[in-house]
Design a protein around this motif. Structure first.
Motif, PDB file in Angstrom:
ATOM      1  N   ASP A  93      11.526  23.152 -17.170  1.00 33.04           N
ATOM      2  CA  ASP A  93      12.589  22.677 -17.778  1.00 33.04           C
ATOM      3  C   ASP A  93      11.945  21.650 -18.938  1.00 33.04           C
ATOM      4  OD1 ASP A  93      15.181  23.551 -16.806  1.00 33.04           O
ATOM      5  OD2 ASP A  93      15.392  22.036 -15.448  1.00 33.04           O
ATOM      6  N   LEU A  94      10.999  21.114 -18.575  1.00 23.70           N
ATOM      7  CA  LEU A  94      10.530  20.390 -19.728  1.00 23.70           C
ATOM      8  C   LEU A  94       9.842  20.970 -20.750  1.00 23.70           C
ATOM      9  CD1 LEU A  94       9.967  17.159 -20.404  1.00 23.70           C
ATOM     10  CD2 LEU A  94       7.918  16.923 -18.929  1.00 23.70           C
ATOM     11  N   GLU A  95       9.002  22.130 -20.295  1.00 18.87           N
ATOM     12  CA  GLU A  95       8.401  22.832 -21.343  1.00 18.87           C
ATOM     13  C   GLU A  95       9.278  23.493 -22.213  1.00 18.87           C
ATOM     14  OE1 GLU A  95       5.532  22.883 -22.019  1.00 18.87           O
ATOM     15  OE2 GLU A  95       4.292  22.501 -20.271  1.00 18.87           O
ATOM     16  N   GLN A  96      10.544  23.755 -21.632  1.00 24.53           N
ATOM     17  CA  GLN A  96      11.413  24.614 -22.638  1.00 24.53           C
ATOM     18  C   GLN A  96      12.202  23.535 -23.718  1.00 24.53           C
ATOM     19  OE1 GLN A  96      13.887  27.862 -21.220  1.00 24.53           O
ATOM     20  NE2 GLN A  96      13.256  27.284 -19.121  1.00 24.53           N
ATOM     21  N   ALA A  97      12.369  22.315 -22.982  1.00 21.02           N
ATOM     22  CA  ALA A  97      12.772  21.296 -23.995  1.00 21.02           C
ATOM     23  C   ALA A  97      11.763  20.836 -25.116  1.00 21.02           C
ATOM     24  CB  ALA A  97      13.218  19.956 -23.246  1.00 21.02           C
ATOM     25  N   LEU A  98      10.471  20.895 -24.629  1.00 20.03           N
ATOM     26  CA  LEU A  98       9.672  20.294 -25.560  1.00 20.03           C
ATOM     27  C   LEU A  98       9.138  21.388 -26.590  1.00 20.03           C
ATOM     28  CD1 LEU A  98       6.964  18.438 -23.161  1.00 20.03           C
ATOM     29  CD2 LEU A  98       8.484  17.607 -24.875  1.00 20.03           C
ATOM     30  N   ALA A  99       9.594  22.599 -26.368  1.00 25.74           N
ATOM     31  CA  ALA A  99       9.326  23.765 -27.274  1.00 25.74           C
ATOM     32  C   ALA A  99      10.182  23.456 -28.473  1.00 25.74           C
ATOM     33  CB  ALA A  99       9.465  25.181 -26.645  1.00 25.74           C
ATOM     34  N   PHE A 100      11.122  22.844 -28.288  1.00 25.22           N
ATOM     35  CA  PHE A 100      12.148  22.598 -29.798  1.00 25.22           C
ATOM     36  C   PHE A 100      11.654  21.335 -30.214  1.00 25.22           C
ATOM     37  CE2 PHE A 100      14.545  25.039 -26.757  1.00 25.22           C
ATOM     38  CZ  PHE A 100      15.408  26.123 -27.532  1.00 25.22           C
ATOM     39  N   GLU A 101      10.368  20.713 -29.810  1.00 30.00           N
ATOM     40  CA  GLU A 101      10.086  19.633 -30.601  1.00 30.00           C
ATOM     41  C   GLU A 101      11.002  18.461 -30.813  1.00 30.00           C
ATOM     42  OE1 GLU A 101       8.214  21.123 -34.091  1.00 30.00           O
ATOM     43  OE2 GLU A 101       6.586  21.919 -32.941  1.00 30.00           O
ATOM     44  N   PRO A 102      11.659  17.944 -29.748  1.00 28.52           N
ATOM     45  CA  PRO A 102      12.474  16.635 -29.790  1.00 28.52           C
ATOM     46  C   PRO A 102      11.753  15.675 -30.084  1.00 28.52           C
ATOM     47  CG  PRO A 102      12.443  17.464 -27.580  1.00 28.52           C
ATOM     48  CD  PRO A 102      11.541  18.723 -28.349  1.00 28.52           C
ATOM     49  N   GLN A 158       5.221  11.938 -11.805  1.00 28.73           N
ATOM     50  CA  GLN A 158       4.167  11.692 -12.629  1.00 28.73           C
ATOM     51  C   GLN A 158       3.681  12.796 -13.092  1.00 28.73           C
ATOM     52  OE1 GLN A 158       2.429   8.698 -11.982  1.00 28.73           O
ATOM     53  NE2 GLN A 158       4.628   8.161 -11.001  1.00 28.73           N
ATOM     54  N   THR A 159       3.931  14.195 -12.589  1.00 32.20           N
ATOM     55  CA  THR A 159       3.477  15.474 -13.337  1.00 32.20           C
ATOM     56  C   THR A 159       4.106  15.545 -14.753  1.00 32.20           C
ATOM     57  OG1 THR A 159       3.098  16.574 -11.300  1.00 32.20           O
ATOM     58  CG2 THR A 159       3.194  17.999 -13.303  1.00 32.20           C
ATOM     59  N   CYS A 160       5.441  15.099 -14.696  1.00 33.42           N
ATOM     60  CA  CYS A 160       6.334  15.007 -16.018  1.00 33.42           C
ATOM     61  C   CYS A 160       5.882  14.132 -17.007  1.00 33.42           C
ATOM     62  CB  CYS A 160       7.622  15.137 -15.554  1.00 33.42           C
ATOM     63  SG  CYS A 160       8.498  16.632 -14.760  1.00 33.42           S
ATOM     64  N   GLN A 161       5.550  12.947 -16.611  1.00 32.80           N
ATOM     65  CA  GLN A 161       5.282  12.021 -17.295  1.00 32.80           C
ATOM     66  C   GLN A 161       3.839  12.331 -18.105  1.00 32.80           C
ATOM     67  OE1 GLN A 161       5.013   8.102 -15.120  1.00 32.80           O
ATOM     68  NE2 GLN A 161       7.476   8.249 -15.128  1.00 32.80           N
ATOM     69  N   GLU A 162       2.998  12.988 -17.376  1.00 29.92           N
ATOM     70  CA  GLU A 162       1.658  13.284 -17.929  1.00 29.92           C
ATOM     71  C   GLU A 162       2.012  14.399 -18.986  1.00 29.92           C
ATOM     72  OE1 GLU A 162      -0.812  14.422 -14.857  1.00 29.92           O
ATOM     73  OE2 GLU A 162      -0.879  12.640 -13.908  1.00 29.92           O
ATOM     74  N   ARG A 163       2.916  15.360 -18.793  1.00 28.34           N
ATOM     75  CA  ARG A 163       3.250  16.300 -19.804  1.00 28.34           C
ATOM     76  C   ARG A 163       3.968  15.712 -21.038  1.00 28.34           C
ATOM     77  NH1 ARG A 163       2.905  18.786 -23.343  1.00 28.34           N
ATOM     78  NH2 ARG A 163       3.545  20.807 -23.896  1.00 28.34           N
ATOM     79  N   LEU A 164       4.667  14.641 -20.936  1.00 24.77           N
ATOM     80  CA  LEU A 164       5.385  14.116 -21.823  1.00 24.77           C
ATOM     81  C   LEU A 164       4.364  13.250 -22.569  1.00 24.77           C
ATOM     82  CD1 LEU A 164       8.480  13.017 -20.002  1.00 24.77           C
ATOM     83  CD2 LEU A 164       8.838  14.165 -22.285  1.00 24.77           C
ATOM     84  N   LEU A 165       3.540  12.666 -22.027  1.00 21.07           N
ATOM     85  CA  LEU A 165       2.431  11.916 -22.927  1.00 21.07           C
ATOM     86  C   LEU A 165       1.669  12.916 -23.722  1.00 21.07           C
ATOM     87  CD1 LEU A 165       1.245   9.314 -20.293  1.00 21.07           C
ATOM     88  CD2 LEU A 165       2.657   8.735 -22.387  1.00 21.07           C
ATOM     89  N   ASP A 166       1.168  13.829 -23.164  1.00 23.76           N
ATOM     90  CA  ASP A 166       0.420  15.046 -23.894  1.00 23.76           C
ATOM     91  C   ASP A 166       1.198  15.669 -25.103  1.00 23.76           C
ATOM     92  OD1 ASP A 166      -1.604  14.986 -21.982  1.00 23.76           O
ATOM     93  OD2 ASP A 166      -0.979  16.539 -20.757  1.00 23.76           O
ATOM     94  N   ALA A 167       2.658  15.377 -24.990  1.00 21.27           N
ATOM     95  CA  ALA A 167       3.289  15.962 -25.898  1.00 21.27           C
ATOM     96  C   ALA A 167       3.440  15.065 -27.216  1.00 21.27           C
ATOM     97  CB  ALA A 167       4.599  16.468 -25.809  1.00 21.27           C
ATOM     98  N   GLY A 168       2.895  13.664 -27.077  1.00 24.51           N
ATOM     99  CA  GLY A 168       2.850  12.726 -27.929  1.00 24.51           C
ATOM    100  C   GLY A 168       4.272  11.907 -27.863  1.00 24.51           C
ATOM    101  N   LEU A 169       4.653  11.855 -26.804  1.00 20.98           N
ATOM    102  CA  LEU A 169       6.274  10.967 -26.633  1.00 20.98           C
ATOM    103  C   LEU A 169       5.687  10.053 -25.769  1.00 20.98           C
ATOM    104  CD1 LEU A 169       8.826  13.806 -25.870  1.00 20.98           C
ATOM    105  CD2 LEU A 169       8.189  12.753 -27.927  1.00 20.98           C
ATOM    106  N   THR A 170       6.321   8.754 -25.913  1.00 25.19           N
ATOM    107  CA  THR A 170       5.783   7.498 -25.492  1.00 25.19           C
ATOM    108  C   THR A 170       7.133   7.126 -24.530  1.00 25.19           C
ATOM    109  OG1 THR A 170       4.342   6.797 -26.997  1.00 25.19           O
ATOM    110  CG2 THR A 170       5.255   5.028 -25.488  1.00 25.19           C
ATOM    111  N   SER A 171       6.937   6.589 -23.406  1.00 28.90           N
ATOM    112  CA  SER A 171       8.036   5.718 -22.426  1.00 28.90           C
ATOM    113  C   SER A 171       8.420   4.495 -23.094  1.00 28.90           C
ATOM    114  CB  SER A 171       7.715   5.970 -21.091  1.00 28.90           C
ATOM    115  OG  SER A 171       8.663   5.365 -20.390  1.00 28.90           O
ATOM    116  N   TYR A 172       9.354   4.404 -23.928  1.00 29.18           N
ATOM    117  CA  TYR A 172       9.547   3.080 -24.275  1.00 29.18           C
ATOM    118  C   TYR A 172      10.609   2.317 -23.399  1.00 29.18           C
ATOM    119  CZ  TYR A 172      14.099   4.581 -26.657  1.00 29.18           C
ATOM    120  OH  TYR A 172      15.197   5.262 -26.931  1.00 29.18           O
TER     121      TYR A 172
END
Length: 383
Positions: free
Chosen positions: A179-188, A222-236
């Motif tokens: 799910d996360l990969e499909q969302a990130l493909a749109f570069e939100p 933990q797995t999803c958070q690592e992927r989000l960080l790899d995508a250049g997003l920060t958990s603010y």
């Protein structure tokens, strides 16, 4: 000394095509024709009730939420925002967000919403898995979700948010990551990535689905958070991820104990009144029918109350500690009107438990404080 913080405006449009089984928001399944014109009239009349409390102040953001605001036409949103501008000053760079749901919007409306002044869209995708969407009671498919995102970008919205849920019924780590990969493909540039929780007074509360086990949920997070960080997003914030400079200004104002006018059926507001030395909480009538009828005499407000001093520390830290940033002492003091000595006992206990650090200028939530956030917030409850 109590000082007015930034001011935002929340506008609640309460109708949905269908009520989702996990939803505890003030939303109502649409039965019959949408009373679009009457409701816009009511919102603007309601706004005028609060105007004397905020004369001279400027709006830093507007959020049109629901319900499903994208059920309303672009012309209706244009009339609503034009009415707001006629009554209140907007900052030149004001963030104006509107929620939309795939399957509840004609895609060419996004151009109309942008022309009306909306400059940020928040799209309720929730999942790209058709089986999960059915379980969640969503009316759109994965294909419709993708098309809606494409329509948002095609309309010229550089700033948009995608809502994505995880820890769904029977979901595996691999499915959550897909799910996360499909969302990130749109570069939100902004992603609200939040865990499904069972809320009281919902269909899921009455008939709970089988959710993943706690150990799987932890590994999934933990797995999803690592992927989000790899995508250049920060958990603010606990559930909010953003590219640099793309955090939601409206939500940041909530979390930093800013002021907001809450207009519309069931909307909540918070207004700082320095001349009177207090902070006021407001709540509008919840159901659309009595809310619409309130136009006859301006009786939109169901409840308003002054926040007691002893409640202010908890109300402030309830949201403020959700943010991954230091808390300036000056912000606490100016936005609550309280001296830091008022919370000395709670602060000492939080330090002893390793939940915070502090110095003369700021309070710092620790990694342990983030993990045990509820325990940290509870330390500031009135005794």
């Amino acid at each position: 000394m109590l000082t007015p913080p930034p001011l935002s405006l929340y506008l609640h449009l309460p109708w949905c095509i269908a009520k989702c089984p996990y939803c505890d928001f003030n939303s109502h399944a649409l039965a019959g024709e949408l009373p679009e014109g009457d409701y816009i009239d009511a919102l603007l009349a309601d706004l005028e009730v609060d105007l004397p409390r905020v004369w001279g102040r400027t709006l830093s953001s507007i959020f049109i939420g629901g319900g499903t605001p994208s059920l309303f036409s672009a012309d209706a949103i244009d009339r609503l925002l034009s009415g707001v501008r006629a009554r209140l000053a907007l900052a030149p760079d004001a963030e104006i967000t509107m929620e939309a749901n795939p399957g509840a919007v004609e895609h060419d409306r996004f151009e109309g919403y942008r022309a009306a002044g909306v400059n940020r869209i928040s799209l309720g995708v929730q999942s790209f898995d058709n089986e999960q969407l059915k379980r969640l009671g969503r009316i759109h498919s994965a294909t419709e979700a993708s098309r809606a995102i494409e329509a948002v970008t095609r309309a010229g919205f550089e700033r948009f948010n995608l809502d994505l849920m995880w820890a769904l019924p029977g979901q595996t780590i691999e499915q959550a990551l897909a799910d996360l990969e499909q969302a990130l493909a749109f570069e939100p540039r902004h992603l609200s990535h939040y865990q499904l929780t069972i809320e009281p007074n919902t269909v899921f509360a009455a008939r709970p689905p089988e959710l993943p086990e706690e150990e799987i949920i932890w590994d999934m997070q933990q797995t999803c958070q690592e992927r989000l960080l790899d995508a250049g997003l920060t958990s603010y914030e606990i559930s909010a991820w953003a590219a640099p400079g793309q955090a939601s200004r409206h939500n940041l104002n909530y979390w930093c104990f800013g002021d907001y006018l809450g207009i519309g059926a069931g909307a909540h507001g918070k207004i700082t009144l320095p001349a009177k030395g207090h902070i006021l909480r407001t709540r509008r009538k919840s159901h659309p029918r009595p809310y619409l009828k309130a136009q006859e005499n301006g009786s939109f407000i169901a409840e308003e109350a002054i926040v007691p001093d002893e409640q202010l520390p908890f109300e402030y830290f309830l949201n403020r500690f959700r943010l991954d940033q230091p808390v300036p002492w000056t912000e606490f003091e100016t936005r609550t009107g309280l001296d830091r000595e008022r919370i000395a006992e709670s602060m000492d206990r939080a330090r002893e438990l390793g939940l915070i650090d502090s110095d003369e200028t700021c309070i710092f939530r620790t990694a342990r404080g983030k993990r045990y956030l509820n325990d940290l917030q509870a330390l500031f409850l009135p005794r």
